[in-house]
Design a protein around this motif. Structure first.
Motif, PDB file in Angstrom:
ATOM      1  N   CYS A  49       0.724 -10.977  -0.761  1.00 16.52           N
ATOM      2  CA  CYS A  49       1.374 -10.056  -1.308  1.00 16.52           C
ATOM      3  C   CYS A  49       2.257  -9.108  -0.267  1.00 16.52           C
ATOM      4  O   CYS A  49       1.392  -8.421   0.566  1.00 16.52           O
ATOM      5  N   LEU A  52       9.408  -7.669   1.050  1.00 20.20           N
ATOM      6  CA  LEU A  52      10.338  -8.645   1.461  1.00 20.20           C
ATOM      7  C   LEU A  52      10.724  -8.593   2.856  1.00 20.20           C
ATOM      8  O   LEU A  52      10.668  -9.579   3.832  1.00 20.20           O
ATOM      9  N   ASN A  62      14.632  -3.480  -0.729  1.00 15.07           N
ATOM     10  CA  ASN A  62      13.253  -4.110  -0.172  1.00 15.07           C
ATOM     11  C   ASN A  62      12.192  -3.997  -0.884  1.00 15.07           C
ATOM     12  O   ASN A  62      11.219  -3.232  -1.013  1.00 15.07           O
ATOM     13  N   ASN A  65       7.459  -9.395  -2.644  1.00 19.12           N
ATOM     14  CA  ASN A  65       7.751 -10.886  -2.995  1.00 19.12           C
ATOM     15  C   ASN A  65       6.938 -11.323  -4.387  1.00 19.12           C
ATOM     16  O   ASN A  65       6.391 -10.430  -5.030  1.00 19.12           O
ATOM     17  N   HIS A  66       7.068 -12.604  -4.443  1.00 18.15           N
ATOM     18  CA  HIS A  66       6.752 -13.086  -5.613  1.00 18.15           C
ATOM     19  C   HIS A  66       5.177 -13.274  -5.816  1.00 18.15           C
ATOM     20  O   HIS A  66       4.504 -13.608  -6.795  1.00 18.15           O
ATOM     21  N   TYR A  67       4.376 -12.926  -4.648  1.00 15.06           N
ATOM     22  CA  TYR A  67       2.976 -12.985  -4.741  1.00 15.06           C
ATOM     23  C   TYR A  67       2.321 -11.790  -5.147  1.00 15.06           C
ATOM     24  O   TYR A  67       1.105 -11.981  -5.516  1.00 15.06           O
TER      25      TYR A  67
END
Length: 136
Positions: A49, A52, A62, A65-67
């Motif tokens: 995690c 970006l 900004n 992310n997808h985690y």
């Protein structure tokens, strides 16, 4: 000599007070942090995690992310140059520094979680204060 003449109800009440002040109140002080980290300001479950663009502060362009887990009760990731262990959201000097600008969302969530945990922990004290006159 006179201490031995007190009734057993006095000694029972004394022991109850010692248990409450010696065990319950310290437990409440410790468990509030556990409640905060377990339910209201949880660390991210994935080590991947991140923001970006990890070298910049979080902003509308900004994001994470997808985690990363989504929701207001999860800690947001900080930029790589901000050490999470050095973020002190309650310190006025820290808030004036550059670190606060990049930890703004992190501190907002931490403060909100602290208020929620404090509200939850005020319930037993409120119940005690309101019910004690009626129950003795």
């Amino acid at each position: 000599k006179d201490v031995g003449k007190f009734q057993s109800s006095f000694w029972l009440l004394t022991v109850c007070c010692l248990v409450v002040y010696g065990c319950v109140l310290p437990f409440n002080n410790v468990v509030s942090t556990i409640l905060l980290e377990r339910d209201y300001f949880k660390p991210q479950t994935s080590n991947k995690c991140a923001l970006l663009h990890p070298n910049y502060c979080q902003n509308s362009t900004n994001g994470v992310n997808h985690y990363c887990e989504d929701g207001h009760n999860w800690q947001v990731p900080l930029p790589d140059f901000v050490d999470k262990d050095k973020v002190v959201c309650t310190d006025k000097d820290y808030k004036k520094s550059t670190g606060d600008k990049c930890a703004h969302e992190y501190c907002d969530r931490e403060n909100s979680a602290s208020k929620t945990a404090a509200t939850i922990f005020s319930i037993p004290y409120f119940m005690s204060a309101t019910l004690s006159p009626f129950l003795g």
